[in-house]
Structures are given as structure tokens and as C-alpha cells.
Design an enzyme around this catalytic site. Sequence first.
Site, short mmCIF file in Angstrom:
data_model
loop_
_atom_site.label_atom_id
_atom_site.label_comp_id
_atom_site.label_asym_id
_atom_site.label_seq_id
_atom_site.Cartn_x
_atom_site.Cartn_y
_atom_site.Cartn_z
N ASP A 137 -55.19 93.43 69.43
CA ASP A 137 -53.88 93.69 70.02
C ASP A 137 -53.93 95.07 70.68
O ASP A 137 -54.17 96.07 70.00
CB ASP A 137 -52.79 93.64 68.92
CG ASP A 137 -51.39 93.79 69.50
OD1 ASP A 137 -51.24 94.29 70.64
OD2 ASP A 137 -50.43 93.41 68.80
N ASP A 172 -51.82 90.85 76.09
CA ASP A 172 -52.55 91.92 75.41
C ASP A 172 -53.07 91.53 74.02
O ASP A 172 -53.39 92.40 73.21
CB ASP A 172 -51.70 93.20 75.33
CG ASP A 172 -50.79 93.26 74.12
OD1 ASP A 172 -50.28 92.20 73.72
OD2 ASP A 172 -50.61 94.37 73.58
N GLU A 173 -53.18 90.23 73.74
CA GLU A 173 -53.66 89.80 72.42
C GLU A 173 -54.65 88.67 72.53
O GLU A 173 -54.51 87.81 73.40
CB GLU A 173 -52.50 89.26 71.58
CG GLU A 173 -51.56 90.30 71.04
CD GLU A 173 -50.43 89.66 70.26
OE1 GLU A 173 -50.70 88.74 69.46
OE2 GLU A 173 -49.29 90.08 70.47
P1 TTP Z 1 -46.80 94.23 72.20
O1 TTP Z 1 -48.23 93.99 71.84
O2 TTP Z 1 -45.73 93.64 71.35
O3 TTP Z 1 -46.51 95.80 72.26
P2 TTP Z 1 -47.42 96.97 72.79
O4 TTP Z 1 -48.80 96.54 73.16
O5 TTP Z 1 -46.70 97.68 73.90
O6 TTP Z 1 -47.45 97.97 71.56
P3 TTP Z 1 -48.24 97.83 70.19
O7 TTP Z 1 -49.18 99.01 70.17
O8 TTP Z 1 -47.22 97.91 69.13
O9 TTP Z 1 -48.98 96.51 70.23
O10 TTP Z 1 -46.53 93.72 73.68
C1 TTP Z 1 -47.51 93.80 74.72
C2 TTP Z 1 -46.86 94.12 76.05
O11 TTP Z 1 -45.88 93.13 76.36
C3 TTP Z 1 -46.12 95.43 76.04
O12 TTP Z 1 -46.96 96.53 76.37
C4 TTP Z 1 -45.04 95.22 77.05
C5 TTP Z 1 -44.77 93.74 77.03
N1 TTP Z 1 -43.49 93.50 76.32
C6 TTP Z 1 -42.35 93.25 77.09
O13 TTP Z 1 -42.41 93.18 78.32
N2 TTP Z 1 -41.16 93.06 76.42
C7 TTP Z 1 -41.05 93.12 75.05
O14 TTP Z 1 -39.95 92.94 74.49
C8 TTP Z 1 -42.25 93.35 74.28
C9 TTP Z 1 -42.17 93.42 72.77
C10 TTP Z 1 -43.42 93.54 74.97
MG MG Z 2 -49.90 95.29 71.84
#
Ligand code: TTP
Ligand code: MG
Length: 390
Positions: A14, A110-111
Site C-alpha cells: 500500500d 496504490d495497492e
Molecule cells: P489510500 O491508500 O487510502 O491512502 P493514501 O495512500 O493517501 O495514504 P496511506 O499512507 O494511509 O495509504 O488511498 C490511495 C489514494 O486514493 C490516495 O492517495 C488518494 C485517493 N483517495 C481519494 O481520492 N479519496 C479518498 O477518500 C481516499 C481514502 C483516497
Molecule cells: Mg495508500
Amino acid sequence: MPGDFSKLRIAHIDMDAFFASVEEMVRPPLREHPLVVGGAEGSHHGVVTTANYRAREFGIASGMPIAPARQRCPHLVSIPVDHEKYLYFSLEVLRVLEKFTPAIEPTSVDEAFLELRGLERTWPDPRSFALCLQDEIREKVGVTASIGIGPNKMIAKIASGLNKPEGITVLTLEGYRRLIGELPLRTLWGIGPQTEKALTRMGFRIIRDLAQADPSRLKERFGILGIWLHASARGELDDPVIPYYEAHAAKSFGHEWTLPENLRDQEEMKRVIRSLAARVARRVRKKNCSGRTVTLKVRFPDFETPLRSLTLPTPIDDGREIACAASILFDRVPFRGRPVRLLGVSLSGIQSGRPSRQESFLEDRQKRIRLLGIVDRIQDRWGDEVISGE
Ligand code: TTP
Ligand code: MG
């Protein structure tokens, strides 16, 4: 403890604060600032899609409107969303992952899950593998990732969130079972607000409550979903990693529908999914087959098309059961307020023959199989709408 490949089969990657990390990569001086992605540049309007870790220290999080975020942190920098850029970086990360293994199942921008079986020939243990992968992503793409390693997908996913950012977390089944005394129900992938509410009403509060519950009580209340919830809470699921290039090639029965117009109402989406599940079930039964893996496909107007799959303990061929599994998957889809333009349901992990009585989840299975034969004939002639409930 580095851990042992025989028990630790899955890695979940992630990316950290993904959209913000990409923006920092493109404009490195941004790293020095609390940063959010969302809204127009410098604007007070719009919603935070993500915040870098500096901004999170001010309590700023995804989903928060920009205006209150700016109140919490007056020197906050905001950058407008640029999906094309994130997709480009996402593919760059994928290219790095592919150097390590072909068994990659991306689940969002992103996963991704990676299958670790087979890698023991190249790596001494899963943690060394993860360290090297993390370094390579940082070096080649310039962004950071957190990696969780576990015996199955669900535990690996929980692990990747435990030590963010730049964490590597190995979570064994024993470790998971110690941890569930603290984890709220919502942590289980697939428990959405509605299921959580129903479980709370039954007196469950944390995952351990669910793991220790009498499975027949859960089965009675939720049908096949109950069996899945119990196995899931106990950390006993074994969904395979489905590499993205195989997702469509695998023998499967599926139906999808491009909606006449973008659909926003989630109840309406669920109705469409139930109808797709009924069609899939009909085709599967016609071929005298059943299957264990249900996949839900959702396409958003920007063409992002997440697939979500789960593998059940035994094969099914019933539209209601397929729809039930799809409802678990529905809660895993990152809607983020977006409407959808296409929905699809498929069943794979196909085997010949109907589910046997011993394997069935419903006591009256035999009776229902006979009934379903009749239902199929009527629906073939008159369409889905004639008989509701499936
Ligand atoms: P996430 O993996 O949930 O968050 P993240 O990568 O920003 O942070 P973390 O380090 O906690 O993993 O989401 C991935 C991307 O998806 C995030 O960078 C932006 C997008 N996103 C949105 O557009 N809207 C949202 O509500 C969320 C949760 C994420
Ligand atoms: Mg993330």
C-alpha cells in the site's frame, strides 16, 4: 522474526499518502510543507483526497473539506487532483513489482497483493524480500510503500496498515489472533457500515467476538455471508492471488452491464448486481457447474475499473448466494462518492457438478435446487423481472 515462507504466503503493498507522494516526487520542495491533494490550487473549496504525513500531524485526513483543513493548518499547501499523473506512477510501481514476481493482483491505484509462494528459492525470508522491494520502489519510482506480509490476503492487508509510512509488518496467524482483541469489526475487509450495524445489534464489538461466535448463529442471520464472516474473523480465508493478466482468462461465467446513464444510487446498484448474479447463476446451472470465487467489477466514469474477488469455502450455483458474496465485495469498492457506469458479476473457480447436500449452506438446498430448475425455465422465457427475490 523474519518469518517463514511456508506460513506467510501473501504480501500486500500500500503506497504511502500516494497522490501527495507523487506530487512531492514531481516537485520535491513540496516535501517541506504540509500538503493535501484536492480542490483547486490555493483554493478553499473541494475535498482532501489525501494528505502527506506532515499534514496528518494537524489531524487532516482524506474526505475532509479543504476549508476546515486550512483552519487547522493555515500554511497548508493544496494541489489539484491529476489522475493521469497518479495512474502513470501506479504503472511505474507495477513495473517494479513485475521484476519480483508475475503473481500480482492490483486492487486499486496504490495497492496490490503479491503471491509469495515460489519466492523461497530466491529470498531467504519474506522480510528480506519486502525490504528489497521497498528499496527498489523508492529508488526507481521515488515514492514509498508500506508492506504487510501474512498467511492470507486479509491478514496481509491489515498488516500493511499497522506501521505506516514505510513500514514492513509481518503478521502471522498467531499474531493476528492476539491482535483481534483490539481490532474493531470495521477492520475486516468487507464489513461495511450496514453489516457492522447488524453485528453490533447482535452484541459483537470487536473481531474476536466474531471469531468466537457460534457459526450457526451467524449462518442463520446472514446465510453464506455468515460463514464467510466467521472464517474471515478467524483468519482462515485462503483467497488466491489472481494475477491481473489472468483475471479475464480464468474460466468463469460472468455478466456485465454498461448502464444507460451513470448511476449514483447505491440501492439501485445493488438491484442491478442481484439481477446480474441471477443471470450468472442460471448459466452456471445450465452447464451443470458450480464455482467458488465471486468477482464484482465496477467501472467509474473516469474508467477506473476496480475488481473485487472472494473465494468461498465451498462451491455455489445459486443467484442469492452469488449476490450475497457480491454484497461483501460491494463494501470493498472505493466509491468515494462517484457514480458508476458499468457493473459486472462473475463466478470462477469452476468445477463440474452441482454443490452437494453436505456442502450446502441452506438446509432446504435439495428442495431449492428443484425449485430453481423451474425458476430458470420461467425466467428463460419471461426474463428476470417475472420472479423476484433471486
Ligand atoms: P489510500 O491508500 O487510502 O491512502 P493514501 O495512500 O493517501 O495514504 P496511506 O499512507 O494511509 O495509504 O488511498 C490511495 C489514494 O486514493 C490516495 O492517495 C488518494 C485517493 N483517495 C481519494 O481520492 N479519496 C479518498 O477518500 C481516499 C481514502 C483516497
Ligand atoms: Mg495508500
